[in-house]
Every structure is written in structure tokens, then in C-alpha cells.
Scaffold this motif. Structure first.
Motif, mmCIF file in Angstrom:
data_model
loop_
_atom_site.group_PDB
_atom_site.id
_atom_site.type_symbol
_atom_site.label_atom_id
_atom_site.label_comp_id
_atom_site.label_asym_id
_atom_site.label_seq_id
_atom_site.Cartn_x
_atom_site.Cartn_y
_atom_site.Cartn_z
ATOM 1 N N CYS A 530 -4.563 5.041 23.495
ATOM 2 C CA CYS A 530 -5.429 6.105 23.984
ATOM 3 C C CYS A 530 -4.548 7.224 24.538
ATOM 4 C CB CYS A 530 -6.345 5.584 25.077
ATOM 5 S SG CYS A 530 -7.230 6.901 25.929
ATOM 6 N N GLU A 532 -5.279 9.580 26.493
ATOM 7 C CA GLU A 532 -5.574 9.909 27.892
ATOM 8 C C GLU A 532 -4.934 8.899 28.855
ATOM 9 O OE1 GLU A 532 -7.339 12.568 28.619
ATOM 10 O OE2 GLU A 532 -7.759 13.002 26.500
ATOM 11 N N CYS A 533 -5.020 7.642 28.502
ATOM 12 C CA CYS A 533 -4.666 6.592 29.458
ATOM 13 C C CYS A 533 -3.327 5.927 29.169
ATOM 14 C CB CYS A 533 -5.746 5.515 29.485
ATOM 15 S SG CYS A 533 -7.397 6.179 29.720
ATOM 16 N N CYS A 548 -10.605 2.291 23.873
ATOM 17 C CA CYS A 548 -9.809 2.225 25.088
ATOM 18 C C CYS A 548 -10.685 1.593 26.153
ATOM 19 C CB CYS A 548 -9.363 3.616 25.536
ATOM 20 S SG CYS A 548 -8.660 3.612 27.201
ATOM 21 N N TYR A 550 -10.256 1.481 29.188
ATOM 22 C CA TYR A 550 -10.274 2.194 30.465
ATOM 23 C C TYR A 550 -11.343 3.278 30.444
ATOM 24 C CZ TYR A 550 -6.077 0.068 32.322
ATOM 25 O OH TYR A 550 -5.180 -0.815 32.829
ATOM 26 N N CYS A 551 -11.166 4.222 29.486
ATOM 27 C CA CYS A 551 -12.031 5.398 29.525
ATOM 28 C C CYS A 551 -13.146 5.327 28.495
ATOM 29 C CB CYS A 551 -11.208 6.663 29.329
ATOM 30 S SG CYS A 551 -10.550 6.797 27.670
HETATM 31 ZN ZN ZN Z 1 -8.442 5.935 27.588
#
Ligand code: ZN
Ligand code: ADP
Ligand code: ZN
Length: 816
Positions: A530, A532-533, A548, A550-551
């Protein structure tokens, strides 16, 4: 004191507060703080177990509403020390659960009073005026017997029976009776002696001498006249049965005395006393610092960072000896899996009968008796996993957590407490020295030590001699390039062959953690992450999607590698079974053992497999990380970390840390006195800082890289995570609940102090018939984060009156 504030032994959050009870005169002076009681609870005055938190001279409850304590248990001996009650309060706040749940975790297992309801037909009442449904119930009841367990009856009749039963009870056609079931696991010893004052003695003795049928009686009388008092076991050892004992008891010739005994969990005869080693220079320095802390009024937690075999255990033992000399007690936490006979032996041999052990393989009675020994001051050192923390010691002086990086310290039943955190809190409350030991501390702990919050003590040399094994990194991309599609590299195959010829053992690790699979390129090693993470995507087989955890960002699995255009990009995952098959194919003559979740489901199979490998009954042991820990196999000279990538890409930011730990531990298995130990780390990412540093056994090097990344991403110790898992039986309700929680949190996050991710399906998106969604919140201030999350959940509960549950965890280990 007239009133007791009681926590009711039931788990519902609605009754998670104290209830006042009157202390009847007969219980004055024994209904004390920490004592277990039976109290009437609720409208029907159901007898319920409760725990006295405190006493008071007055109560705000109206006198006519106050009830009396029904019974005081354990003879008024407190089941909770004041320290444990405080600890429970702390756990309740920390782990978002009820006080009762915490008390249950602290209380010795198995002693809780069980309540069973029985139903019977009211014979005194004429049975008439019932309807069809009631008639069925009455008929069933009649068929099942005079008195039927309510649970059994409900099982037979099904869900609908509840209301009918209530109605029948109202009409006084059936009786409901509650019985309390108590297990106190008392182990009594019986002693017998002759009552020489008994008028029947002479006569009976004479008769027994003449009548062959009374031989038993004769034997007993002769034995006891000669020896005085004997235990039941002694008498029986002479081949005497119960019946003559009974007869003589009835006649009043024998006197019986009963005494409560405590079960032993080891026999001292099997151990030889050992003396402390003369400490090495490094050890001496560490010991000096620990000793200074013992005398310090304001103590600092200690991190003892030392490679395997650097003499940490020896330091624990010498520090404990110092603690005992001050008249204090010590607790040593060891992960269940590392609590091997070898480690127990070291402590027992050094400390003798002042040490005891508790763990889950002991019976409830055995565990309770060890707890009692601590309470009664008979022991001063307790070793065990989690539950060793909750010993009722009177003057605790030292708390040690060995292998502090082990996540098995987190309880898997509610309250899901982290024994390491509880240990630290216990040490703080009791003013004890707190020592954490590890060869590979987790990054957060090490960071705290580097920053000076903890006292850092380092051991860099091996005391017991022995070399670290030679570590080699194997580039699996190259293997593919050269046409090798086996899960074993050519060099590992070669080394396995050599070991077989020499009669030395090999261990093959597949450090696969659970369910998550990821997608990577076999040509260049690129892992789909990902953006972003910076977390690897988890592959969902059915849809072919990458997500992902997380997000919640998703992507389609690419057909070719976005970096090198190779078509060898696919999900990763070989199981232990496949590795075993491949090893069999390559080496048909080898004896191979496999250890993973499948082969260790049966009780004790875990230790049996390990023992048979230690005994040389196999050449190769294939397994997951469970074989990496704590065990000592002197004949293992080769270790293959078959797929380091599988733990490196778990979709969790702890992945590098865990991988470093696993490789180090795996390496420890091949560490031997001579220099024949070698480790091959197979990976598609041979340049990853985690792999390169692990191969050099350079913890600090790894830490320096990892901490930079954590800071950049705001991951612990620079940021804090809070996870809320929303679960429910109905998929849509659960989804809606999760969505609304997400919206509520977003709305409350006006200042943008928090980063809200999700809702996303939890890793176990469906578990035990429940659907599970997860919202993750990231923040920087722990107190604010907790407040924010709790408030969000409260508000969400208000608008969602549906059957969904919220599970809150601060600092979740398992983010995915
Ligand atoms: Zn993410
Ligand atoms: P760790 O707990 O760090 O793995 P141990 O305490 O088990 O290390 O020590 C490794 C080995 O070295 C053990 O066999 C232990 O008995 C031995 N040992 C420890 N300290 C000394 C010492 N000062 N002198 C000699 N041998 C020691
Ligand atoms: Zn590629």
C-alpha cells in the motif's frame, strides 16, 4: 464494619460496579477485603459468587433494599490481596473490560462457584388449566425424571421453552431450585492412631489374634501400636484394605486425624543443588546495577539485552538470591513454550523448595496448591507464564520477564491483557525491581531503554562458550533465474545432503504467520504494498484483490511486475506440508518430522515431537516458528529459513521486527560449541535491512534502520494505534455499525488529531459465525486517543441498538 462493597461474579457490563451488602453478625471479622462470598443477587435473589472490594461503616442504599451476605467462602481467607485488587482496577481501565473479568483472570483457576438450576414438577399442585405448549413441557419433564437440570431441559425443548417455563413457574406448577457447585481441590492427608483409652481395645485385639478372618484388624493394631501414628497410605502399603480400618474406626479403637496437604509439582530428590557461577565481567556489571536498583527507593525498569547464552538466566538467579536475602519474594515469567524441563531444573537446583512452578499442564488442584504456598509464605519464587504474576506474595521484591519480546504474553481470552504490561504495573505498585530480558527486544522497548526511560544492561559475549553459527543469505530470485523451482535452493539441498551423511540433524523453518498471504515478484523480489501505509497488501484469493488491512485501499493483482515486467508475480505461500513432501522427494532415505498446527492439535504432541527429535529419531524437522523457540537440540548443525519473506510481508508493521527475531532464534538452534553450525536464509529480498542485519546478528544495526522508518510513518513508539473490532451475527448490521462508527469518529475528529482508517474487514473477517469489521485509529497522545475512541464507541452504541459488539484494544499486536 457493617457493610461490604461487593463485585458480582457475572460478566455483564451493566452490573460492572460494586453492590452494598450487610455483613451479618456471624460474619463480622471474617467478611474482609478480598474475601469471596455468596450473595443474593437480582430480583429473584439468585445465589451468586461475589468478591469484597472494600468495607464500610455506612451505605447509601436504602436499609429496606439492603441484603445480607449469605455465606463467606474460604474460611474468610482473602482470595485477593490488596495489591491484586489494585491491579485488577488497573487492568479494567487498560483492557476495556469488566472488573469481574479481571478478578477472574487473577483468581486461581477452577475454584469459582458454579450454579446449576434444577426443575421439578410441583406435586402438591393439581396439574390443570395448562395449554398445549405447557402440556408438552410438563410431559417432557415427567419423562426426564424427578429433577431435571434446566439446561438439559432447554436443550431438549429448544429456544421457545423459556417463556413457557416462566409461565409454569408463575402458576406454581413447577419448582426451580438452584444448587451451588464448588470445587476446593482440597487434598487431605489422613492419619490414624490407636485410642489406648478405648474399652474395646483389649477384647478386639484378642479376638483378632485368634480369628483368621480378622487378620486386617490385627495387622492395623500391631502396626499402630508399634509405630504410633501412621498415614492412610502407610497403612495401605502393608496390604491392608479399607474395611478393617472402617470397622476399627466405628468401634472407636482407631482415631482419625485429617490435615490439609498441598500437592508438590516436583520432587527435590531428583535435583542436585548447584552453586552460583562466578560472574563474568559483563555479568558482574549487570548484577551490580540490579543490586543497586534493589536498594533504590525510586526504581527504573531494567532491560537486560543479551544474546542467547550470554548468561541472562544466571543473572536472574543471582538477582533473585539477593532479593530473597532481603526477605522478599520474586516472580519470573517465562513464555509457556520456553518453560522446558531444562529451565525448571536450573531454578529448582539452585533454590530448592522455596521455588515453585505454575503452568497450564498442571491440574487445577496442583496450581491452586502452588498459589496457597505463596499465600502461606512457604515459597518465595514463582516461575510460570502469565498466571505466575497473580501469586498472593506478601512482600514482592522482583519481577522478571524473560524473552520479553514474545507475544504469547498476551492472553487470548478476555481480558486480553499483556502480561508484560501487567508485570510492569505490578512491579510499580509493589516497589519491586522489574527486569525484562531478551536477545531481540521489541523496538518500542529498546527505544525506551535507549532514551533512558529504562536502564539498559547489555551482554555481548557468550559465557558458556560456543560459537554463533555462520549465517548465509540465499537469493531466491537467482535460483529461479537459473531454473531451480524447488522451495530449496541448491546450496541448502547440498548442505542437507552433507548433514544426512554425517548423521547430523537439520531444521527447516517456515516462518509463516497465520493466514495472510501477499503478492510478490519472483524475478526481482518486488512486493506489492500500500503506497499510503508502506504495508504489504494482503491477497484475497477469491476476488484476486489486494487489500491494505490498515487503510482499506484495494487494488487488482497485476498480471506483470510493475518494476521488472516479469510475469512471475503471484501470491506467496507454501505450507509446511509441501516443504515436507519436497524434502522427502529429494531425500527419500531421510527420516522427517513435521511440526505445525495440524500435527500438534493433540495434547502433549508438541513436546513429544520435540523430544523424539532431540532423541535423534529423525534427521530433519520441518516446522513453523513454534520449533524456533527455547529448545536446545545439541545435534542440530544446519538450519534452513526456507522463506524469510513470508514473515517479512504479513501486512503488519511489526513484520520486520518479528522476522529479525525469528531468524535470530532460528540461528540460535544451530549455535554449537564447535564451529559446524550454519544457517541459510532463503529470500527474494536479500538486500532488505532486516535480512542483512539478521544475518550479521546485528541488533543495533537493525534497530537504527527500523526506528527511522517507524518515525517516518508515525508508527510506535512515535505513534499509537487503537483498534476497534465491530462484530455481530448479522452481516449487514455489522457493516452498518462499522460504517456509522467510522462516520462518528470522522465527525468528532475536527482538529484532525487522529488518523482514522477503515472500516476494513478484520483479518478474521468471519469467526465463529460472526462477521468482523475493524476501524483503526492512529494518534500520538495515548490518553487523548483512548478518550476519543471510547467516546466514539459510546455514541455509536447509542444510535445502534442492534446486536453488535465492540472490542477495543490499545496497541494491538495483530493489526491485520
Ligand atoms: Zn494502506
Ligand atoms: P541466557 O539465559 O542468556 O541464554 P544462560 O544463563 O543460560 O544464558 O547461560 C548460558 C550457559 O552459560 C549456561 O549453561 C550457564 O550455566 C553458563 N553460564 C552462565 N554464567 C556463567 C558464568 N559466569 N560462568 C560460567 N558459565 C556460565
Ligand atoms: Zn519484478
Amino acid at each position: 464494619m457493617k457493610f461490604a462493597r461487593v463485585i458480582i461474579g457475572m460478566n455483564s457490563p451493566e452490573i460492572d460496579r460494586v453492590f452494598d451488602y450487610r455483613i451479618p453478625e456471624r460474619y463480622e471479622g471474617i467478611a474482609l477485603q478480598g474475601v469471596r462470598v455468596i450473595v443474593p443477587f437480582g430480583r429473584k435473589n439468585t445465589k451468586t459468587e461475589g468478591y469484597i472490594l472494600s468495607l464500610s461503616e455506612d451505605s447509601e442504599v436504602l436499609p429496606e433494599k439492603l441484603k445480607d451476605i449469605t455465606e463467606v467462602l474460604d474460611g474468610g481467607k482473602p482470595i485477593f490481596t490488596p495489591t491484586m485488587l489494585k491491579l485488577a482496577e488497573w487492568m479494567k481501565e487498560k483492557y476495556f473490560c469488566t472488573m469481574n473479568q479481571c478478578l477472574q483472570a487473577i483468581m486461581p483457576t477452577g475454584i469459582r462457584t458454579k450454579s446449576i438450576w434444577y426443575v421439578s414438577i410441583n406435586k402438591a399442585n393439581e396439574l390443570q388449566g395448562y395449554n398445549q405448549a405447557e402440556r408438552i413441557v410438563l410431559d417432557t419433564l415427567q419423562e426426564m425424571g424427578a429433577e431435571v437440570e434446566l439446561k438439559e431441559l432447554e436443550k431438549v425443548l429448544g429456544q421457545g421453552a423459556k417463556n413457557v417455563l416462566q409461565e409454569l413457574q408463575r402458576k406454581n406448577m413447577i419448582h426451580l431450585k438452584q444448587r451451588l457447585l464448588r470445587s476446593d481441590y482440597k487434598k487431605e492427608k489422613r492419619y490414624y492412631s490407636i485410642d489406648s483409652a478405648s474399652p474395646l481395645l483389649e477384647n478386639t485385639r484378642k479376638k483378632a489374634q485368634q480369628d483368621k478372618r480378622l487378620l486386617g484388624q490385627q495387622k492395623i493394631i500391631e502396626l499402630l501400636m508399634e509405630k504410633g501414628e501412621c498415614t492412610l497410605e502407610e497403612i495401605k502399603s502393608y496390604g491392608i484394605s479399607d474395611s478393617p480400618i472402617k470397622t476399627l474406626l466405628c468401634k472407636g479403637i482407631l482415631l482419625e486425624r485429617r490435615e490439609e496437604g498441598k500437592r508438590e509439582v516436583f520432587s527435590l530428590e531428583n535435583y542436585e543443588k548447584t552453586q552460583p557461577f562466578h560472574p563474568t565481567t559483563e555479568q558482574a556489571k549487570a548484577l551490580e546495577a540490579i543490586e543497586a536498583q534493589l536498594l533504590e527507593p525510586k526504581k527504573r525498569p531494567i532491560l537486560l539485552h543479551g544474546i542467547t547464552g550470554s548468561g541472562k538466566t544466571e543473572i536472574y538467579m543471582q538477582s533473585i538470591a539477593k532479593t530473597l536475602a532481603l526477605g522478599k519474594q520474586a516472580v519470573v515469567l517465562v513464555p509457556e513454550i520456553s518453560l522446558t524441563p531444562q529451565i525448571m531444573e536450573r531454578f529448582i537446583s539452585r533454590f530448592g523448595k522455596v521455588v515453585s512452578i505454575t503452568h497450564s499442564r498442571l491440574s487445577a488442584g496442583e496450581r491452586l496448591d502452588q498459589w496457597k504456598k505463596a499465600r502461606d509464605g512457604e515459597i518465595s519464587v514463582m516461575i510460570g507464564p502469565r498466571s505466575a504474576l497473580f501469586m498472593p506474595f506478601s512482600n514482592l521484591g522482583m519481577v522478571i520477564v524473560d524473552e520479553v519480546h514474545e507475544n504469547s504474553y498476551i492472553s487470548d481470552i478476555t481480558p486480553k491483557y499483556d502480561a508484560r504490561e501487567v508485570a510492569k504495573q505490578l512491579a510499580k505498585e509493589t516497589g519491586s525491581v522489574f527486569i525484562m530480558g531478551s536477545a531481540t527486544p521489541d523496538i518500542v522497548t529498546y527505544h525506551r531503554a535507549v532514551k533512558g526511560e529504562y536502564l539498559l544492561l547489555e551482554l555481548k559475549e557468550r559465557t558458556g562458550g560456543g560459537c554463533l553459527p555462520k549465517m548465509h543469505i540465499v537469493d531466491m530470485c537467482r535460483e529461479l533465474e537459473d531454473g531451480n523451482r524447488s522451495p530449496f535452493s541448491r546450496v541448502l539441498q547440498e548442505e542437507m545432503g552433507k548433514n544426512l551423511k554425517k548423521g547430523q540433524q537439520t531444521m527447516l523453518f517456515l516462518n509463516r504467520r497465520g493466514y495472510a498471504t501477499f503478492v510478490s515478484c519472483r524475478s526481482c523480489g518486488h512486493v506489492m504494498r500500500c503506497p499510503e501505509c508502506n504495508i504489504s497488501y494482503t491477497y484475497h484469493g477469491k476476488e484476486g484483490d489486494l487489500i491494505c488491512h490498515y487503510c482499506g485501499k484495494t487494488e487488482k493483482t497485476p498480471k506483470v511486475c510493475p518494476v521488472c515486467n516479469s510475469k512471475y508475480i503471484r501470491y506467496f505461500g507454501a505450507g509446511t506440508q509441501k516443504i515436507e513432501e519436497e524434502a522427502k522427494r529429494l531425500f527419500p532415505e531421510a527420516r522427517i518430522l513435521r511440526m505445525d498446527l495440524d500435527t500438534t492439535l493433540k495434547k502433549d504432541s508438541h513436546s513429544k515431537i520435540l523430544q523424539s527429535f532431540r532423541d535423534g529419531e529423525a534427521d530433519i524437522l520441518v516446522g513453523t516458528q513454534m520449533i524456533a523457540k527455547g529448545h536446545d537440540f545439541p545435534n542440530v548443525t544446519l538450519v534452513g529459513v526456507v522463506a524469510a519473506d513470508s514473515s517479512l510481508n504479513t501486512g503488519n508493521f511489526y513484520a520486520p521486527e518479528n522476522t529479525f527475531q525469528l531468524i535470530t532464534q532460528a540461528g540460535g538452534r544451530a549455535g554449537r560449541a564447535d564451529d559446524t553450525g550454519r544457517v541459510y536464509i532463503q529470500t527474494y529480498q536479500p538486500k532488505h535491512y532486516c535480512i542483512t542485519n539478521a544475518a550479521k546478528q546485528d541488533y543495533e544495526g537493525f534497530y537504527k534502520e527500523e526506528i527511522l522508518l517507524r518515525e517516518m510513518m508515525g508508527y510506535p513508539p512515535f505513534g499509537i494505534f487503537f483498534s476497534i473490532v465491530i462484530s455481530g451475527q448479522n452481516e449487514k448490521e455489522t457493516m452498518d455499525g462499522a460504517e456509522s462508527l467510522g462516520r462518528i469518529l470522522e465527525a468528532e475528529n475536527e482538529l484532525g488529531n487522529f488518523f482514522i482508517m477503515g472500516p476494513v474487514p478484520a483479518t478474521l473477517s468471519k469467526f465463529r459465525g460472526e462477521f468482523r469489521q475493524r476501524v483503526l485509529i492512529q494518534g500520538t497522545n495515548e490518553a487523548e486517543l483512548i478518550l476519543f475512541a471510547r467516546k466514539g464507541v459510546e455514541n455509536c452504541k447509542k444510535i445502534n441498538k442492534k446486536e453488535i459488539r465492540f472490542n477495543l484494544t490499545l496497541n494491538p499486536m495483530n493489526i491485520v
